[in-house]
Design an enzyme around this catalytic site. Structure first.
Site, PDB file in Angstrom:
ATOM      1  N   GLU A   1      17.959  43.181  59.901  1.00 56.98           N
ATOM      2  CA  GLU A   1      16.744  43.262  60.709  1.00 56.98           C
ATOM      3  C   GLU A   1      16.707  42.156  61.746  1.00 56.98           C
ATOM      4  OE1 GLU A   1      12.460  42.398  61.774  1.00 56.98           O
ATOM      5  OE2 GLU A   1      13.977  41.112  60.839  1.00 56.98           O
ATOM      6  N   GLU A   2      17.146  40.973  61.359  1.00 57.50           N
ATOM      7  CA  GLU A   2      17.020  39.795  62.217  1.00 57.50           C
ATOM      8  C   GLU A   2      17.933  39.826  63.431  1.00 57.50           C
ATOM      9  OE1 GLU A   2      14.645  37.993  61.876  1.00 57.50           O
ATOM     10  OE2 GLU A   2      14.086  37.724  59.778  1.00 57.50           O
TER      11      GLU A   2
END
Length: 344
Positions: A200-201
């Site tokens: 996600e990051e």
């Protein structure tokens, strides 16, 4: 739930290296899931079958955390690195880290203040001016312990502090993972996919794959979000407030929440006396940004726990906000009606 959160936060899982977190979660969900799948990206997807099988729900949280990756080794044995995810250089200096699978301890260093020019002291240092010191005295010595491409995680211990507060690394988004692990123990109305996502990051990558695979009819993302109720910020600059309840997002930089789900969350929170607040800025984003545009579009919204010092070696949350997320997400999972679903 705090005990489980501690175990999750103290595992290392920088984006692209979520294996240890995934294995822990797999062990926890095994007694409750009807099917467990790990896709080619590394997403862990657990299906729990419901009473109404003609529609599909998706609840998600991401397993990865921000960190670093080794990109070079100097002749003196210092490690050069690159950031994995969005990290402010100012929070890195003098922090303790663990390098690679062997968890080699190190310290992020830079040139001492006594050796800096005035211009250097008055500006934020560039990441390329920092290095990781693992105590090696040569490149050859360092290469016996670490390799290029080794992931680097912050070395931060979990602790409960103050009045009902928790400090730890990786609260973004192990807090969402911990809540999902509680929710999967409950009965579900629709076939429900509990998704523990990767990367996600670095661009919502795991969410894109998972949402296309599942093709859910409705999705709820569980996250940690910026909390700026701190010294130096005026009240009108607060994004969220610690202890103010679970955060409902109506819009951020990647997604406009489905109005039906958002209104359900707000009305349900009011009806059940669950403390809640709205995110007061539209900056940032989370996996909802990828999920809501997958496979022709998915009705999507997100709930978040306010977290001070997000994307740093240590964050802080309130246990009451985490409980509010669990309570509200649980009611959504159990009572939200997906349009067009067959009655039982």
């Amino acid at each position: 739930m705090a005990v489980l959160l501690k175990e999750l936060c103290e595992l290392n899982g920088v984006s692209g290296d979520e294996g240890a977190v995934r294995e822990k979660i797999r062990q926890e969900i095994a007694p409750y899931a009807d099917e467990i799948t790990v896709d080619t990206m590394g997403n862990l997807i657990a299906l729990k079958k419901g009473r109404i099988p003609d529609k599909k729900m998706m609840l998600s949280a991401h397993m990865d955390e921000v960190g670093l990756i080794v990109s070079g080794i100097t002749s003196s044995g210092f490690l050069r690195f690159q950031a994995v995810g969005g990290i402010d250089t100012r929070v890195l200096i003098s922090k303790r880290v663990l390098v690679g699978e062997k968890k080699i301890p190190g310290i992020i260093g830079m040139k001492a203040i006594h050796l800096q020019k005035r211009s250097e002291r008055e500006t934020v240092p560039e990441k390329k001016s920092l290095y990781i010191d693992i105590g090696a005295t040569s490149q050859q010595e360092a290469e016996k312990k670490v390799s290029l491409g080794d992931y680097v995680a912050f070395d931060t211990k979990f602790a409960e502090i103050g009045d009902g507060k928790i400090k730890a690394k990786a609260l973004d988004d192990r807090v969402g993972c911990a809540v999902l692990l509680e929710l999967i123990k409950r009965p579900v109305r629709y076939d429900t996919y509990f998704c523990f996502l990767v990367q996600e990051e670095v661009g919502l990558r795991g969410a894109q794959i998972a949402a296309h695979r599942i093709r859910p009819d409705a999705a709820l993302v569980l996250e940690a979000t910026t909390c700026s109720d701190v010294a130096g910020c005026e009240e009108h600059q607060f994004v969220t407030e610690l202890g103010g309840g679970v955060t409902i997002t109506f819009r951020d930089g990647s997604c406009i929440a489905d109005s039906g789900i958002r209104e359900f969350l707000e009305q349900t929170a009011k009806k059940n006396n669950i403390p809640y607040q709205f995110k007061k800025t539209t900056a940032g984003g989370n996996d909802a940004g990828a999920i809501h545009i997958a496979s022709g579009g998915v009705k999507t919204a997100s709930l978040s726990v306010p977290c001070r010092y997000l994307h740093s070696p240590v964050g802080m949350i309130a246990k009451s906000d985490m409980q509010a997320m669990l309570d509200l997400a649980g009611l959504w999972m159990e009572t939200f009606e997906i349009e067009g679903a067959k009655s039982i």
